[in-house]
Design a protein around this motif. Structure first.
Motif, PDB file in Angstrom:
ATOM      1  N   HIS A  52     -13.515  -3.112   3.700  1.00 55.96           N
ATOM      2  CA  HIS A  52     -11.943  -3.736   4.373  1.00 55.96           C
ATOM      3  C   HIS A  52     -12.275  -4.296   5.610  1.00 55.96           C
ATOM      4  O   HIS A  52     -12.899  -3.730   6.482  1.00 55.96           O
ATOM      5  CB  HIS A  52     -11.215  -2.229   4.668  1.00 55.96           C
ATOM      6  CG  HIS A  52      -9.937  -2.723   5.378  1.00 55.96           C
ATOM      7  ND1 HIS A  52      -8.777  -2.982   4.724  1.00 55.96           N
ATOM      8  CD2 HIS A  52      -9.766  -2.872   6.719  1.00 55.96           C
ATOM      9  CE1 HIS A  52      -7.820  -3.296   5.565  1.00 55.96           C
ATOM     10  NE2 HIS A  52      -8.347  -2.903   6.707  1.00 55.96           N
ATOM     11  N   LEU A  65      -8.372  -7.774   4.557  1.00 61.93           N
ATOM     12  CA  LEU A  65      -8.889  -7.933   3.397  1.00 61.93           C
ATOM     13  C   LEU A  65     -10.142  -7.304   2.961  1.00 61.93           C
ATOM     14  O   LEU A  65     -10.672  -6.448   3.475  1.00 61.93           O
ATOM     15  CB  LEU A  65      -9.760  -9.341   3.637  1.00 61.93           C
ATOM     16  CG  LEU A  65      -9.099 -10.566   4.367  1.00 61.93           C
ATOM     17  CD1 LEU A  65     -10.210 -11.477   4.766  1.00 61.93           C
ATOM     18  CD2 LEU A  65      -8.060 -11.075   3.637  1.00 61.93           C
ATOM     19  N   ASP A  66      -9.898  -7.120   1.161  1.00 65.67           N
ATOM     20  CA  ASP A  66     -10.928  -6.068   0.827  1.00 65.67           C
ATOM     21  C   ASP A  66     -11.806  -6.994   0.068  1.00 65.67           C
ATOM     22  O   ASP A  66     -11.608  -8.093  -0.804  1.00 65.67           O
ATOM     23  CB  ASP A  66     -10.128  -5.314  -0.094  1.00 65.67           C
ATOM     24  CG  ASP A  66      -9.182  -4.037   0.398  1.00 65.67           C
ATOM     25  OD1 ASP A  66      -9.639  -3.950   1.518  1.00 65.67           O
ATOM     26  OD2 ASP A  66      -8.448  -3.474  -0.368  1.00 65.67           O
ATOM     27  N   HIS A  87     -16.207  -1.549  -1.303  1.00 65.87           N
ATOM     28  CA  HIS A  87     -15.729  -2.636  -0.886  1.00 65.87           C
ATOM     29  C   HIS A  87     -15.925  -2.689   0.386  1.00 65.87           C
ATOM     30  O   HIS A  87     -15.564  -1.510   1.112  1.00 65.87           O
ATOM     31  CB  HIS A  87     -14.434  -3.186  -1.366  1.00 65.87           C
ATOM     32  CG  HIS A  87     -13.229  -2.373  -0.975  1.00 65.87           C
ATOM     33  ND1 HIS A  87     -12.851  -1.394  -1.754  1.00 65.87           N
ATOM     34  CD2 HIS A  87     -12.436  -2.423   0.083  1.00 65.87           C
ATOM     35  CE1 HIS A  87     -11.817  -0.557  -1.265  1.00 65.87           C
ATOM     36  NE2 HIS A  87     -11.429  -1.471  -0.115  1.00 65.87           N
ATOM     37  N   ARG A 121       0.767  -1.039  -0.118  1.00 66.95           N
ATOM     38  CA  ARG A 121       0.182   0.129   0.137  1.00 66.95           C
ATOM     39  C   ARG A 121       1.053   1.473  -0.197  1.00 66.95           C
ATOM     40  O   ARG A 121       1.770   1.147   0.528  1.00 66.95           O
ATOM     41  CB  ARG A 121      -0.913  -0.095   1.338  1.00 66.95           C
ATOM     42  CG  ARG A 121      -2.067  -1.006   1.162  1.00 66.95           C
ATOM     43  CD  ARG A 121      -3.221  -0.668   0.271  1.00 66.95           C
ATOM     44  NE  ARG A 121      -4.332  -1.490   0.300  1.00 66.95           N
ATOM     45  CZ  ARG A 121      -4.289  -2.482  -0.638  1.00 66.95           C
ATOM     46  NH1 ARG A 121      -3.493  -3.128  -1.248  1.00 66.95           N
ATOM     47  NH2 ARG A 121      -5.493  -3.085  -0.381  1.00 66.95           N
ATOM     48  N   HIS A 157      -1.008  -4.056   3.505  1.00 67.47           N
ATOM     49  CA  HIS A 157      -2.452  -4.065   3.716  1.00 67.47           C
ATOM     50  C   HIS A 157      -2.517  -5.070   4.848  1.00 67.47           C
ATOM     51  O   HIS A 157      -2.219  -5.996   5.028  1.00 67.47           O
ATOM     52  CB  HIS A 157      -3.073  -4.842   2.607  1.00 67.47           C
ATOM     53  CG  HIS A 157      -4.705  -4.640   2.223  1.00 67.47           C
ATOM     54  ND1 HIS A 157      -5.316  -5.616   2.014  1.00 67.47           N
ATOM     55  CD2 HIS A 157      -5.352  -3.678   2.726  1.00 67.47           C
ATOM     56  CE1 HIS A 157      -6.493  -5.218   2.007  1.00 67.47           C
ATOM     57  NE2 HIS A 157      -6.717  -4.026   2.546  1.00 67.47           N
TER      58      HIS A 157
HETATM   59 ZN   LIG Z   1      -8.232  -2.601   2.572  1.00 64.02          ZN
END
Ligand SMILES: [Zn+2]
Length: 389
Positions: free
Chosen positions: A288, A207-208, A286, A197, A204
Motif C-alpha cells: 500500500h 495505491l495497492d 501487496h 473500503r 482508499h
Molecule cells: Zn491499500
C-alpha cells in the motif's frame, strides 16, 4: 615594471577585454540583465525593436496566440516547417497534473534557429486569466517543469523571425517519483485512490501494488526515513520524508522492514519486502503506497508514479516545402483537438486554402484566413500545393 604598475596594466587589459566582449556579443546586453534575468524572447526582441515592419507582425502573432484555444492530450508530437517571416505562433491548451514533470522538446534542422517556448497557468475561475510560469533559456529549445498545481495550462511556441527550418516537437510528462516496487510497473497497480473500503465507510487513500511476497520495496525518491514500526491497518510500515515540497511517503503491509528511522535514503534503495501484514492479512501480498502533504493530508499518488510513454521525435522526412494546403473533400470540419472527439469550431469547403502549421498523426494543424487555428483530418486535405518532399 613595478608590481603596482603590472597590476594596473592587467586591470586595464581586463577592462578592455570585457569591453571588447560586450561590443562583439551579438545579443544586446543591458547592465540590469543580471538582476532581472530577461527571457530568451525579451533578449531576442531587442534586436528587432527598431524594425517597424517585421517586429510588430511577430509581436502581434504571439499576442493573438494567447487567445487561441486548441487543446491536445499528451503525449503529443508534431512536425512541420517554421517559415521565414510568416510570423506563426503555436499555442496549445493542456491539462497537467501535480506529480508530473512536463517536457517540451523541439529539434530544428537549421543551425542556430531560435524558438521561444512559454508556459502559462490558466486560472481556475471563469476569467481564465493566464500567468507566465516558465520560459526556455536563450539557447535551449526545451523546457522541463514540475507541476505543483493540477489544472489547465497554455503552451506557446514561436520561432524567430528569420531562417526557415523544419521542426520536430514532442510534448510529454514523466512521473516525479520512481515506481516503488522493484521490477513492477503500472500493471501491478490493482486498487486505486478513492476505491471504497469497509463497505463504503471510507475510501482508499493510496495505491495497492501487487507483487510476490519478498519482492523489494524501493524508495520512490530521495529523503529520510521518518519512522518505522508495526501498527494499525498498515502493519509493518515505513514513513519517508522528502526534501522537496515536504511530502510524507507511506509504505505499508511490509513482510519485513530493512531500514531504520532517521536513515538517509536515495531513490531505489530497498526499504523492505512486500507482504500482507496489518489489515491485508486476508489479501494477497501487496504494497500500500500513500503520499501525504501537510494540511492537505493524503493526495492521489497515481500521477507521481504512473509510467507513461515518451514519444519519439518524428523524422523530418515529410518536409513541407510550401506553407499552404487546400481542402479536397466537399466539406471539412475544423476541430479544436486532433481527434474526432474535438469540438467543431469551423468548417472549410473544397478548394479553401489553409496555412499548414504542422502534422500530427492523422491530423493537419492549420490556420484559416481569418487567423483561426484548428485541426483537420488528413483524409480531407489536398497536399498538391504543399509539395511535401
Ligand atoms: Zn491499500
Amino acid at each position: 615594471m613595478s608590481k603596482e604598475r603590472v597590476k594596473n596594466f592587467f586591470n586595464i587589459v581586463r577592462v578592455l577585454a570585457i569591453f571588447v566582449l560586450l561590443i562583439t556579443c551579438k545579443q544586446v546586453r543591458k547592465a540590469t540583465d543580471l538582476i532581472t534575468k530577461p527571457s530568451a524572447r525579451e533578449l531576442y526582441a531587442r534586436n528587432y525593436e527598431n524594425d517597424s515592419v517585421r517586429f510588430p507582425l511577430w509581436k502581434k502573432s504571439f499576442e493573438s496566440s494567447l487567445k487561441d484555444s486548441l487543446s491536445i492530450d499528451l503525449p503529443y508530437s508534431e512536425t512541420g516547417t517554421y517559415f521565414d517571416e510568416l510570423y506563426r505562433t503555436y499555442s496549445y491548451n493542456i491539462e497537467l497534473h501535480k506529480g508530473r514533470t512536463f517536457f517540451v522538446e523541439i529539434q530544428t534542422d537549421t543551425v542556430g534557429k531560435k524558438v521561444f517556448i512559454d508556459l502559462y497557468k490558466i486560472s481556475k475561475d471563469s476569467l481564465g486569466t493566464i500567468e507566465l510560469i516558465e520560459s526556455n533559456n536563450e539557447n535551449a529549445k526545451s523546457i522541463e517543469y514540475q507541476i505543483e498545481d493540477s489544472g489547465m495550462y497554455k503552451l506557446t511556441i514561436q520561432p524567430e523571425i528569420e531562417k526557415t527550418s523544419s521542426f520536430s516537437m514532442r510534448l510529454y510528462t514523466r512521473p516525479v517519483f520512481g515506481f516503488p516496487v522493484a521490477g513492477k510497473d503500472n500493471q501491478a497497480i490493482q486498487s486505486f485512490w478513492g476505491a471504497a473500503r469497509d463497505g463504503g465507510q471510507r475510501t482508499h487513500e493510496g495505491l495497492d501494488i501487487f507483487a510476490d511476497r519478498g519482492t523489494p520495496i524501493i524508495a520512490a525518491t530521495d529523503g529520510r526515513v521518518s519512522s518505522t514500526g508495526n501498527r494499525g491497518l498498515g502493519g509493518n510500515q515505513v514513513w519517508q520524508r522528502t526534501g522537496i515540497f515536504g511530502y510524507s511517503l507511506y509504505y505499508a503491509h511490509l513482510d519485513s522492514i530493512l531500514v531504520n528511522s532517521g536513515e538517509k535514503i536515495e531513490t531505489g534503495d530497498t526499504l523492505g519486502l512486500v507482504g500482507n501484514t496489518g489489515n491485508a492479512r486476508t489479501t494477497k501480498p501487496h504494497l500500500h503506497f500513500g503520499i501525504y502533504q501537510g494540511y492537505r493530508g493524503a493526495i492521489d499518488p497515481l500521477p507521481f508514479v504512473w509510467i507513461s510513454e515518451v514519444p519519439q521525435f518524428e523524422s523530418y522526412k515529410d518536409r513541407i516545402e510550401t506553407p499552404v494546403i487546400s481542402i479536397s473533400g466537399s466539406r471539412a470540419n475544423l476541430r479544436n483537438r486532433p481527434g474526432l472527439g474535438g469540438a467543431k469550431i469551423g468548417k472549410a469547403i473544397t478548394n479553401d486554402t489553409l496555412a499548414l502549421l504542422g502534422l500530427t498523426d492523422k491530423w493537419a494543424h492549420v490556420q484559416n484566413q481569418e487567423g483561426m487555428k484548428a485541426f483537420v483530418h488528413l483524409s480531407l486535405v489536398d497536399f498538391t500545393n504543399a509539395k511535401i518532399k
